[in-house]
Every structure is written in C-alpha cells, then in structure tokens.
Write an enzyme that holds these catalytic residues in place. Structure first.
Site, mmCIF file in Angstrom:
data_model
loop_
_atom_site.group_PDB
_atom_site.id
_atom_site.type_symbol
_atom_site.label_atom_id
_atom_site.label_comp_id
_atom_site.label_asym_id
_atom_site.label_seq_id
_atom_site.Cartn_x
_atom_site.Cartn_y
_atom_site.Cartn_z
ATOM 1 C CD GLU A 125 -3.148 0.998 0.429
ATOM 2 O OE1 GLU A 125 -2.102 1.439 -1.285
ATOM 3 O OE2 GLU A 125 -4.163 0.786 0.304
ATOM 4 C CG ASP A 176 -6.194 8.498 5.630
ATOM 5 O OD1 ASP A 176 -5.753 9.293 6.878
ATOM 6 O OD2 ASP A 176 -6.954 9.307 5.277
HETATM 7 P P1 IMP Z 1 -8.039 4.386 4.198
HETATM 8 O O1 IMP Z 1 -8.502 3.378 3.398
HETATM 9 O O2 IMP Z 1 -8.641 5.783 4.958
HETATM 10 O O3 IMP Z 1 -6.692 3.814 4.516
HETATM 11 O O4 IMP Z 1 -7.096 5.695 3.084
HETATM 12 C C1 IMP Z 1 -6.232 4.746 1.665
HETATM 13 C C2 IMP Z 1 -6.776 5.553 0.875
HETATM 14 O O5 IMP Z 1 -6.721 6.798 0.517
HETATM 15 C C3 IMP Z 1 -4.946 5.553 0.384
HETATM 16 O O6 IMP Z 1 -4.908 4.562 -0.064
HETATM 17 C C4 IMP Z 1 -4.555 6.329 -0.979
HETATM 18 O O7 IMP Z 1 -4.841 6.888 -1.759
HETATM 19 C C5 IMP Z 1 -6.074 7.700 0.023
HETATM 20 N N1 IMP Z 1 -5.002 8.168 1.179
HETATM 21 C C6 IMP Z 1 -5.485 8.770 2.418
HETATM 22 N N2 IMP Z 1 -4.463 9.793 2.468
HETATM 23 C C7 IMP Z 1 -4.186 9.980 1.875
HETATM 24 C C8 IMP Z 1 -2.929 11.724 1.666
HETATM 25 O O8 IMP Z 1 -2.912 12.206 2.503
HETATM 26 N N3 IMP Z 1 -2.838 12.036 -0.278
HETATM 27 C C9 IMP Z 1 -3.247 11.230 -1.212
HETATM 28 N N4 IMP Z 1 -4.116 9.998 -0.407
HETATM 29 C C10 IMP Z 1 -4.310 9.513 0.557
HETATM 30 MG MG MG Z 2 -4.838 4.487 -2.690
#
Ligand code: IMP
Ligand code: MG
Length: 183
Positions: free
Chosen positions: A103, A107
């Site tokens: 990954e 986030d």
């Molecule tokens: P999660 O499902 O909230 O963990 O989000 C994961 C996905 O969100 C990552 O694979 C990224 O594509 C996007 N993402 C999360 N934070 C950022 C950031 O700070 N910059 C750019 N993309 C992000």
């Molecule tokens: Mg992503």
C-alpha cells in the site's frame, strides 16, 4: 516535477527521493531475508501503490510474483469516505500462497481492512502488509503492517505517487499539500 514548479501549493517537504529510496532499500533487504525460497505473491493496490511496488520489488533479492488490485475509496476529496469498492481483481489464485500487500498509505484503514477480508476468504497461507506511509492517528481499524516506511502526522500529502484529484503524483518528493488548494 520539482518543488520549485509548484512551491505555492506545498506547505513543506516531508521526504526527498533519496530518503524514500534509502528506506525502501532497507525494507527490501528485510523482506529478502524473510521470504527467501518462498516466492511470495506481492499485491499492489493501484493506483497509488504502483510507485512503491516498482521500487520495492527491485530491492527484493529473491523470487516474487506481482499482481494488482484496484479499489476506490476517496473519490475526489481529501477525506476517506469509508465506502470502498473493488474495481479490478487479481489474476492469480492465492490459495496456499504467501501474500505481501503493498500500500502507499494507511489512513483510516478502511481500504485495507476490506481488502484483507476479501483475501482471507480465499485461504492464502499468510498475509502481511507493507505500507510506505502511515497516518497513525487516523487509523480506525485493527491493522498492523509488518513494514512501514514512515509514520506521518494527520495531514494530506502529495507527490511520489500520492495524488490530489489525480495530480501531483509526479512530484519527485513527498510534501504536505497546502489546504488552500482544496478548501
Ligand atoms: P484509507 O482507506 O482511509 O486507509 O485510505 C487509503 C487511501 O486513501 C490511500 O490508498 C490513498 O489513495 C488515499 N489517501 C489517504 N491519505 C492520503 C493523503 O494524504 N494523500 C493522498 N492520498 C491519500
Ligand atoms: Mg490509494
């Protein structure tokens, strides 16, 4: 693309290209030691992880196979929606295989949590996670990556594969996006 070209949009540089490659080289050695003779299937989550799977794979000094999956979670905003949808599945059957998920950033963890659920139902031998960045304070799901490039603050980052509305992926560093760009 260089910092000077978009300096108004960037609050600060977090990691230079050299720092990024040095860190991935170190983790590549750890993975080599751990997986020698096991030929793991390395799964990249597109599009963001494309950069990291390319870098990491070259630093793993033993046989691996590579496959890709695509999910959508963010749409075009900077907040995770929690709605995660699989857009492209693997080509490979993963039953009995050692899996390493690559990954770009962890986030909230919603994307990875859903993905791991899908993969576990297919009975792999093992699943471990590499994430280049982790926003530790944003994590909402019980996910413990075995390899983490760097922990960062809860800020929106761009560059070196990370996008905002599909742009900035081609910056040659990772930086914090100026909130004025998205507010
Ligand atoms: P999660 O499902 O909230 O963990 O989000 C994961 C996905 O969100 C990552 O694979 C990224 O594509 C996007 N993402 C999360 N934070 C950022 C950031 O700070 N910059 C750019 N993309 C992000
Ligand atoms: Mg992503």
């Amino acid at each position: 693309m260089r910092y000077e070209t978009v300096k108004e949009d960037i609050v600060k540089i977090l990691f230079t290209e050299k720092q990024i490659i040095d860190r991935i080289t170190t983790i590549g050695k750890e993975i080599t030691n751990e997986y020698k003779g096991r030929c793991p299937l390395v799964i990249g989550i597109l599009k963001g992880a494309a950069t990291y799977i390319e870098l990491l794979a070259k630093k793993i000094d033993t046989h691996i196979e590579i496959d890709y999956m695509t999910f959508s979670s963010y749409g075009n905003s900077t907040k995770s929606s929690g709605n995660v949808k699989m857009i492209m599945d693997l080509d490979e059957n993963i039953e009995g295989r050692d899996i390493i998920i690559v990954e770009d950033i962890l986030d909230t963890g919603n994307t990875l949590y859903n993905l791991m659920h899908i993969l576990k139902e297919r009975n792999p031998k093992s699943i471990e996670v590499f994430t280049f960045l982790r926003k530790k304070d944003a994590l909402q799901k019980p996910i413990t990556p075995k390899w983490i490039g760097f922990d960062i603050e809860n800020e929106f980052v761009v560059g070196y594969g990370f996008d905002f509305n599909q742009k900035y992926r081609n910056l040659d560093f990772i930086g914090v996006l100026n909130p004025k760009v998205y507010s």
